[in-house]
Design a protein around this motif. Structure first.
Motif, PDB file in Angstrom:
ATOM      1  N   GLU A  28       8.144   9.571  -1.624  1.00 56.99           N
ATOM      2  CA  GLU A  28       7.742   8.169  -1.514  1.00 56.99           C
ATOM      3  C   GLU A  28       8.290   7.449  -2.898  1.00 56.99           C
ATOM      4  OE1 GLU A  28       6.560   4.946  -0.550  1.00 56.99           O
ATOM      5  OE2 GLU A  28       5.834   6.584   0.747  1.00 56.99           O
ATOM      6  N   ARG A  32       7.392   0.925  -1.982  1.00 59.71           N
ATOM      7  CA  ARG A  32       6.781   0.421  -0.838  1.00 59.71           C
ATOM      8  C   ARG A  32       5.195   0.077  -1.038  1.00 59.71           C
ATOM      9  NH1 ARG A  32       6.205   3.247   4.193  1.00 59.71           N
ATOM     10  NH2 ARG A  32       5.177   4.918   2.644  1.00 59.71           N
ATOM     11  N   LYS A  33       4.785  -1.064  -0.283  1.00 59.21           N
ATOM     12  CA  LYS A  33       3.081  -1.319  -0.593  1.00 59.21           C
ATOM     13  C   LYS A  33       2.532  -0.870   0.815  1.00 59.21           C
ATOM     14  CE  LYS A  33       3.969  -5.546  -2.916  1.00 59.21           C
ATOM     15  NZ  LYS A  33       3.755  -7.004  -3.024  1.00 59.21           N
TER      16      LYS A  33
END
Length: 105
Positions: A28, A32-33
């Motif tokens: 990850e 990113r949301k």
């Protein structure tokens, strides 16, 4: 991590050992949301991978946030004998580590 996260193979041919590994990891980026909450997802990625041949460090590499989920890594080592031990270890940005060993075939 409690499950086997590295699949490791090593094969000798014409004096060269080809090492193939698949590392199960979310990788990850931290950019990113979360679609449900809208909050940034925390970074979680492999930073370093090391390979030892019969205990001697042969290869190290650094990963970053741009490496995809469940990275595949392949490289070649000169020499080695059938039955020699290879160990691959990764360390991520949270301090987690995982190792796997295999014999050269």
């Amino acid at each position: 991590m409690n499950r086997k996260t590295i699949k490791l193979r090593a094969k000798l041919k014409n004096g060269v050992t080809t090492v193939r590994s698949l590392m199960l990891h979310p990788m990850e980026t931290g950019l990113r949301k979360d679609k449900k909450t809208g909050k940034a997802m925390p970074a979680h990625y492999i930073q370093e991978v090391a390979c030892r041949h019969n205990g001697e460090l042969k290869v190290t590499t650094e990963f970053g946030i741009s490496v995809s989920k469940n990275p595949f890594l392949q490289f070649e080592l000169e020499g080695g004998e059938k039955g020699d031990i290879l160990e691959l270890t990764w360390r991520d940005n949270r301090g987690e580590t995982e190792s796997a060993t295999t014999q050269i075939k």
